[in-house]
Motif scaffolding. Structure first.
Motif, PDB file in Angstrom:
ATOM      1  N   UNK A   1      -1.252   8.994  -6.181  1.00  0.00           N
ATOM      2  CA  UNK A   1      -2.450   8.196  -5.986  1.00  0.00           C
ATOM      3  C   UNK A   1      -2.130   6.716  -6.070  1.00  0.00           C
ATOM      4  N   UNK A   2      -2.848   5.928  -5.292  1.00  0.00           N
ATOM      5  CA  UNK A   2      -2.657   4.475  -5.314  1.00  0.00           C
ATOM      6  C   UNK A   2      -3.999   3.798  -5.023  1.00  0.00           C
ATOM      7  N   UNK A   3      -4.322   2.788  -5.811  1.00  0.00           N
ATOM      8  CA  UNK A   3      -5.537   2.006  -5.601  1.00  0.00           C
ATOM      9  C   UNK A   3      -5.156   0.665  -4.986  1.00  0.00           C
ATOM     10  N   UNK A   4      -6.002   0.125  -4.138  1.00  0.00           N
ATOM     11  CA  UNK A   4      -5.714  -1.167  -3.521  1.00  0.00           C
ATOM     12  C   UNK A   4      -7.001  -1.940  -3.272  1.00  0.00           C
TER      13      UNK A   4
ATOM     14  N   UNK B   1      -0.719  11.604   4.195  1.00  0.00           N
ATOM     15  CA  UNK B   1      -1.761  11.563   3.181  1.00  0.00           C
ATOM     16  C   UNK B   1      -3.096  11.144   3.752  1.00  0.00           C
ATOM     17  N   UNK B   2      -3.948  10.643   2.886  1.00  0.00           N
ATOM     18  CA  UNK B   2      -5.276  10.215   3.306  1.00  0.00           C
ATOM     19  C   UNK B   2      -5.697   8.966   2.568  1.00  0.00           C
ATOM     20  N   UNK B   3      -6.666   8.263   3.120  1.00  0.00           N
ATOM     21  CA  UNK B   3      -7.172   7.026   2.527  1.00  0.00           C
ATOM     22  C   UNK B   3      -8.685   6.992   2.639  1.00  0.00           C
ATOM     23  N   UNK B   4      -9.325   6.509   1.610  1.00  0.00           N
ATOM     24  CA  UNK B   4     -10.762   6.246   1.640  1.00  0.00           C
ATOM     25  C   UNK B   4     -10.957   4.805   1.224  1.00  0.00           C
TER      26      UNK B   4
ATOM     27  N   UNK C   1      -4.060   8.840  -1.148  1.00  0.00           N
ATOM     28  CA  UNK C   1      -3.427  10.011  -1.747  1.00  0.00           C
ATOM     29  C   UNK C   1      -2.315  10.478  -0.823  1.00  0.00           C
ATOM     30  N   UNK C   2      -1.106  10.603  -1.356  1.00  0.00           N
ATOM     31  CA  UNK C   2       0.039  11.089  -0.585  1.00  0.00           C
ATOM     32  C   UNK C   2       0.152  12.592  -0.799  1.00  0.00           C
ATOM     33  N   UNK C   3      -0.058  13.344   0.266  1.00  0.00           N
ATOM     34  CA  UNK C   3      -0.063  14.799   0.203  1.00  0.00           C
ATOM     35  C   UNK C   3       1.352  15.356   0.322  1.00  0.00           C
ATOM     36  N   UNK C   4       2.137  14.806   1.248  1.00  0.00           N
ATOM     37  CA  UNK C   4       3.498  15.255   1.448  1.00  0.00           C
ATOM     38  C   UNK C   4       4.389  14.052   1.698  1.00  0.00           C
ATOM     39  N   UNK C   5       5.676  14.164   1.331  1.00  0.00           N
ATOM     40  CA  UNK C   5       6.657  13.122   1.574  1.00  0.00           C
ATOM     41  C   UNK C   5       8.016  13.768   1.789  1.00  0.00           C
ATOM     42  N   UNK C   6       8.888  13.061   2.491  1.00  0.00           N
ATOM     43  CA  UNK C   6      10.220  13.597   2.761  1.00  0.00           C
ATOM     44  C   UNK C   6      11.129  13.417   1.557  1.00  0.00           C
ATOM     45  N   UNK C   7      12.160  14.244   1.491  1.00  0.00           N
ATOM     46  CA  UNK C   7      13.180  14.092   0.457  1.00  0.00           C
ATOM     47  C   UNK C   7      14.126  12.953   0.814  1.00  0.00           C
TER      48      UNK C   7
ATOM     49  N   UNK D   1       0.810  -1.205   0.000  1.00  0.00           N
ATOM     50  CA  UNK D   1       0.000   0.000   0.000  1.00  0.00           C
ATOM     51  C   UNK D   1       0.846   1.257   0.000  1.00  0.00           C
ATOM     52  N   UNK D   2       1.873   1.307   0.837  1.00  0.00           N
ATOM     53  CA  UNK D   2       2.652   2.522   0.984  1.00  0.00           C
ATOM     54  C   UNK D   2       3.935   2.501   0.177  1.00  0.00           C
ATOM     55  N   UNK D   3       4.082   1.522  -0.693  1.00  0.00           N
ATOM     56  CA  UNK D   3       5.328   1.416  -1.454  1.00  0.00           C
ATOM     57  C   UNK D   3       5.482   2.595  -2.397  1.00  0.00           C
ATOM     58  N   UNK D   4       6.702   3.092  -2.518  1.00  0.00           N
ATOM     59  CA  UNK D   4       7.017   4.219  -3.379  1.00  0.00           C
ATOM     60  C   UNK D   4       7.952   3.745  -4.477  1.00  0.00           C
ATOM     61  N   UNK D   5       7.623   3.962  -5.749  1.00  0.00           N
ATOM     62  CA  UNK D   5       8.407   3.384  -6.828  1.00  0.00           C
ATOM     63  C   UNK D   5       9.721   4.099  -7.110  1.00  0.00           C
ATOM     64  N   UNK D   6      10.084   5.121  -6.352  1.00  0.00           N
ATOM     65  CA  UNK D   6      11.336   5.826  -6.606  1.00  0.00           C
ATOM     66  C   UNK D   6      12.520   4.883  -6.511  1.00  0.00           C
ATOM     67  N   UNK D   7      13.519   5.130  -7.371  1.00  0.00           N
ATOM     68  CA  UNK D   7      14.659   4.235  -7.439  1.00  0.00           C
ATOM     69  C   UNK D   7      15.448   4.217  -6.131  1.00  0.00           C
ATOM     70  N   UNK D   8      15.492   5.325  -5.428  1.00  0.00           N
ATOM     71  CA  UNK D   8      16.267   5.405  -4.193  1.00  0.00           C
ATOM     72  C   UNK D   8      15.555   4.765  -3.015  1.00  0.00           C
ATOM     73  N   UNK D   9      14.370   4.224  -3.225  1.00  0.00           N
ATOM     74  CA  UNK D   9      13.627   3.599  -2.149  1.00  0.00           C
ATOM     75  C   UNK D   9      12.533   4.508  -1.644  1.00  0.00           C
TER      76      UNK D   9
END
Length: 284
Positions: free
Chosen positions: A237-240, A42-45, A273-279, A27-35
């Protein structure tokens, strides 16, 4: 859901989010190459149609809109699988604190329990040992054995302790080429006598025609087969979705009058929906 005190509501929000993420491993996986990032906000419905309890012939339907916060520190973690602390991690073993949960319902929703004490919204919390069994290259997927031992607490009754549960689970996780991530799991749910009594016991005062008095016993509650899948829809955005099948065949309390059918299902679908994330990247 019945009313609960303010502290119970706050705890329900936090634990439901973690339990939801645990049901959907990517659910929370981020596809960025650096991990994945160190933290996300964020929020979930989502909506869930849940079997009231293993062996029930009725479902509880819930829809929720909730905020979520994920933090992936080296020791302090609140992510899709861990709630609180990760004691240690090696290439093969990991020990952390895991969480799970299930919605409750009153006797107006669960006809088999008319006149009985309601089944509250339950939160399970406790240590979990994860053992990596093997991992293939590319999109081959990986196998893991989870061994969680959890205390079960009732949010509708001021967090009262309802008993202990042990749920060994064999998991297979894979990321497909089309961007989908999915997992399947097979587990056995084992409960102590106190928790079994909460679900399946019928006191003499609660007995009536068609519902004889019954003293529950510790042991196997149900076998569980679960599947989940998730896919990114752009950066934020991510669907599950997830589903599980529970069976009380051969369970310790299969003879309880509250067991109305051998198998039952739970399904859910949602969007995050991920509203904010760290660098900064997460610690793994």
């Amino acid at each position: 859901m019945n009313s609960m005190n303010r502290a119970g509501r706050a705890l329900l929000v936090a634990t439901t989010l973690v339990a939801l993420a645990a049901a959907v491993p990517a659910l929370a996986a981020e596809p960025a190459r650096s991990g994945p990032p160190l933290w996300e906000l964020g929020g979930a419905v989502f909506g869930v149609s849940q079997q009231a309890y293993p062996g029930a012939d009725e479902h509880l339907n819930r829809a929720l809109v909730l905020p979520y916060f994920i933090y992936r520190g080296r020791v302090l973690r609140a992510d899709r699988e861990t709630a609180g602390l990760r004691a240690f991690k090696t290439e093969r073993y990991e020990l952390d604190v895991g969480v799970a949960g299930s919605f409750g319902g009153g006797d107006d929703e669960i006809k088999a329990r008319q006149g009985m004490r309601e089944l509250g919204t339950l939160v399970e919390l406790g240590p979990r040992l994860k053992i990596r069994l093997g991992e293939g290259g590319g999109h081959a997927g990986s196998w893991r054995l989870d061994l969680p031992v959890r205390g079960v607490f009732d949010l509708n009754d001021s967090g009262r302790h309802r008993g202990m549960a042990f749920e060994p689970e064999l998991l297979f996780q894979r990321q497909a080429k089309g961007g989908w991530r999915y997992s399947t799991g097979l587990s056995a749910i084992v409960a102590d006598r106190r928790l079994a009594e909460h679900f399946y016991g019928v006191s003499a005062l609660d007995a009536r025609p068609g519902r004889a008095a019954y003293a529950a016993q510790s042991g196997l509650v149900a076998w569980r087969l679960s599947v989940s899948a998730t896919r990114a829809l752009g950066r934020d955005w991510r669907i599950f979705g997830f589903a599980r099948l529970d069976s009380v065949a051969g369970a310790a309390n299969e003879a309880s009058p509250l067991v109305r059918q051998t198998t039952g299902s739970t399904v859910g679908l949602g969007l995050t929906y991920t509203w904010m994330r760290s660098e900064a990247s997460a610690h793994d």
